[in-house]
Motif scaffolding. Structure first.
Motif, mmCIF file in Angstrom:
data_model
loop_
_atom_site.group_PDB
_atom_site.id
_atom_site.type_symbol
_atom_site.label_atom_id
_atom_site.label_comp_id
_atom_site.label_asym_id
_atom_site.label_seq_id
_atom_site.Cartn_x
_atom_site.Cartn_y
_atom_site.Cartn_z
ATOM 1 N N ALA A 137 17.202 -26.822 3.295
ATOM 2 C CA ALA A 137 18.230 -26.339 2.534
ATOM 3 C C ALA A 137 19.447 -27.737 1.592
ATOM 4 C CB ALA A 137 18.314 -25.141 2.224
ATOM 5 N N THR A 138 19.481 -28.993 2.252
ATOM 6 C CA THR A 138 19.885 -29.913 1.836
ATOM 7 C C THR A 138 19.100 -30.337 0.962
ATOM 8 O OG1 THR A 138 18.850 -30.738 3.530
ATOM 9 C CG2 THR A 138 20.841 -30.192 3.971
ATOM 10 N N ALA A 188 20.836 -33.009 -8.585
ATOM 11 C CA ALA A 188 19.657 -33.397 -7.630
ATOM 12 C C ALA A 188 18.883 -34.218 -8.379
ATOM 13 C CB ALA A 188 18.298 -31.911 -8.169
HETATM 14 N N1 LIG Z 1 21.485 -31.422 -5.879
HETATM 15 C C1 LIG Z 1 21.306 -30.074 -5.333
HETATM 16 N N2 LIG Z 1 21.901 -29.270 -6.514
HETATM 17 C C2 LIG Z 1 21.609 -27.977 -6.893
HETATM 18 N N3 LIG Z 1 20.921 -27.188 -6.124
HETATM 19 C C3 LIG Z 1 20.005 -27.969 -5.295
HETATM 20 C C4 LIG Z 1 19.978 -29.456 -4.994
HETATM 21 N N4 LIG Z 1 18.662 -29.604 -4.354
HETATM 22 C C5 LIG Z 1 17.936 -28.580 -4.529
HETATM 23 N N5 LIG Z 1 18.714 -27.827 -4.475
HETATM 24 C C6 LIG Z 1 18.007 -26.405 -4.560
HETATM 25 O O1 LIG Z 1 18.952 -26.265 -3.196
HETATM 26 C C7 LIG Z 1 17.430 -25.527 -2.946
HETATM 27 C C8 LIG Z 1 16.809 -25.910 -1.503
HETATM 28 O O2 LIG Z 1 16.991 -26.982 -1.618
HETATM 29 P P1 LIG Z 1 15.250 -27.656 -1.805
HETATM 30 O O3 LIG Z 1 13.843 -26.930 -1.132
HETATM 31 O O4 LIG Z 1 14.756 -28.717 -1.810
HETATM 32 O O5 LIG Z 1 15.744 -27.830 -0.138
HETATM 33 P P2 LIG Z 1 14.791 -28.686 1.780
HETATM 34 O O6 LIG Z 1 16.101 -29.071 2.354
HETATM 35 O O7 LIG Z 1 13.434 -28.673 1.272
HETATM 36 O O8 LIG Z 1 14.722 -26.980 2.188
HETATM 37 P P3 LIG Z 1 14.127 -26.693 3.509
HETATM 38 O O9 LIG Z 1 14.235 -28.059 4.500
HETATM 39 O O10 LIG Z 1 13.961 -25.534 4.266
HETATM 40 O O11 LIG Z 1 12.289 -25.892 2.814
HETATM 41 C C9 LIG Z 1 16.565 -25.165 -3.599
HETATM 42 O O12 LIG Z 1 16.668 -24.027 -4.487
HETATM 43 C C10 LIG Z 1 16.738 -25.961 -5.023
HETATM 44 O O13 LIG Z 1 16.787 -25.494 -5.997
#
Ligand SMILES: Nc1ncnc2c1ncn2[C@@H]1O[C@H](COP(=O)(O)OP(=O)(O)OP(=O)(O)O)[C@@H](O)[C@H]1O
Ligand SMILES: Nc1ccn([C@@H]2O[C@H](COP(=O)(O)O)[C@@H](O)[C@H]2O)c(=O)n1
Length: 417
Positions: free
Chosen positions: A231-232, A400
């Motif tokens: 979720a980063t 993002a």
């Molecule tokens: N820069 C940002 N600002 C706010 N929210 C964001 C941002 N980037 C991603 N998100 C939101 O945070 C959540 C987690 O993002 P994402 O799924 O891209 O993370 P991840 O690192 O791929 O997670 P995982 O490793 O668990 O798959 C999603 O709901 C996404 O829309």
């Protein structure tokens, strides 16, 4: 079995025993004779007068069998032991001797339960590669002694339990290489091949490996890895980078392993880590193909495999991690090196907020990241200590779009895109 045990106990009094109390190890040793005043080690400080303690150390010659038995043993003990019996993780090792670690459990039995527990332990020792010891307290409560169960009553040696200094390295560090963190495809494949009979899926996993992998071949286009805790924002950023750069997006473990991932997530660390290690080499094969046509973006790679493995193998504070510069943080010599690794960093509260708003299922390790602050800190620190390539941190808290712009700046500076 008896010969194997005799060899093991030859250097018994040079071994240190470690018991996990509140997520951190406490140490004690044993001596054939007590010199000076008895000092009960703190592991025993809360044990009541009539209570007894036992330890079980798994000592299988075959590490796949041993690790699976150790993994299942916790559940078995938890279901069989009478209520109120304390059960903690324990290990034993010879300080600074690589490969000397034995894993097991430490039990504390309430008064009146000893005969039931001893029946369970006798049965376990007779059928399995496990070494059982019992601990008893002297009349005045000042001295604890340990004896080895496999020795017959009349030949039983009583060792005096003594406090032990905290060793220079956390015990798990002694067995980490090619058990938690694999440094060659061969080592990881060897573990999976040994599991072929018990986990038939391993054959399908190994079939996904490319026929040849040349880690020295430099890809024509840059290869950029995005790392970070869950979720980063890795998925969000990697998809935007793919679109902005006209790149190919890959991930590790690769899509072709999705069907079997859950199966390996339920296995003990040795097998689970070997699966993820092999996944990196399969992804490396895909990178080699795609990077001759376009830039490649990779969602998680070696840093994730090593950082989670190291942070799970040790317990307690950051000081228990292998020291900065240790062998375990090296990049494997036979694995393709990316051009750039970006580590997304995020304040824990914001990460939790994003996790909640996403609301997807989490793995046990992801759950642990939420509940155990020390585990999260260890993963983050291990990420930072890995070299060859090291990761470049990027603050993932802005919007993002801003994170994408910052990532593009880093990529252009480093990869001349
Ligand atoms: N820069 C940002 N600002 C706010 N929210 C964001 C941002 N980037 C991603 N998100 C939101 O945070 C959540 C987690 O993002 P994402 O799924 O891209 O993370 P991840 O690192 O791929 O997670 P995982 O490793 O668990 O798959 C999603 O709901 C996404 O829309
Ligand atoms: N290259 C990788 C990728 C992942 N892991 C392990 O998977 C968990 C996180 O993966 P998500 O898909 O949920 O982001 C994490 O617990 C790692 O142990 C890995 O080892 N290597």
């Amino acid at each position: 079995m008896a010969r194997h045990l005799k060899l093991l106990v030859q250097r018994w009094s040079s071994r240190v025993f470690s018991v996990e109390v509140d997520g951190a190890p406490r140490y004690f040793g044993v001596r054939e004779q007590l010199r000076g005043e008895p000092v009960p080690p703190d592991v025993f400080s809360e044990v009541q007068k009539q209570d007894r303690c036992y330890s079980l150390l798994v000592c299988s010659g075959d590490r796949v069998t041993g690790d699976r038995f150790h993994w299942e043993l916790r559940d078995r003990l938890q279901t069989q032991l009478p209520p109120g019996s304390g059960l903690r993780s324990m290990s034993s090792f010879i300080p600074d001797q690589k490969g000397s670690l034995l894993k097991g459990y430490f039990l504390q039995s309430r008064a009146g339960n000893s005969s039931l527990i001893e029946d369970i332990l006798t049965d376990l020792e007779q059928r399995n590669p496990v070494l059982v010891c019992s601990y008893s307290q002297s009349e005045d409560g000042q001295q604890w002694t340990q004896c080895l169960w496999y020795q017959s009553e009349e030949n039983r040696v009583r060792f005096c339990v003594v406090p032990s200094e905290t060793p220079k390295h956390h015990p798990s560090v002694l067995n980490m290489i090619n058990s938690d963190v694999f440094y060659s495809l061969q080592e990881a494949c060897d573990v999976l091949k040994q599991c072929g009979d018990i986990i038939p899926e391993t054959r399908s996993v190994l079939e996904m490996l490319p026929s040849s992998l040349d880690a020295r071949r430099k890809p024509d286009f840059p290869v950029i890895v995005i790392e970070g805790l869950d979720a980063t924002g890795k998925t969000t950023l990697t998809e935007s980078l793919r679109d902005s750069l006209g790149a190919t997006l890959l991930r590790s473990p690769p899509q072709c392993l999705s069907a079997w991932r859950g199966r390996f997530d339920r296995e003990p660390p040795l097998i689970r880590r070997a699966f993820y290690a092999v996944g990196n080499y399969i992804t490396a094969g895909q990178i080699n193909q795609e990077a001759s046509k376009s830039p490649v973006i990779v969602d998680r790679f070696w840093h994730s495999t090593a950082a989670y493995a190291i942070a799970t193998a040790v317990t307690g504070p950051l000081s228990n991690l292998p020291h900065e510069g240790a062998e375990v943080y090296r990049w494997p010599g036979d694995l393709l090196q990316p051009s750039l690794v970006i580590l997304l960093t995020l304040d824990p509260e914001e990460r939790k907020r994003r996790l909640r708003s996403r609301g997807l299922m989490k793995t046990d390790e992801e759950e642990e990241l939420d509940h155990n602050k020390l585990f999260r800190l260890r993963v983050e620190e291990a990420y930072r200590r890995i070299v060859g390539p090291a990761c470049t941190a990027l603050d993932a808290s802005p919007s993002a779009d801003l994170v994408l712009q910052q990532a593009l700046l880093l990529i252009r500076a480093k990869c001349h895109l």
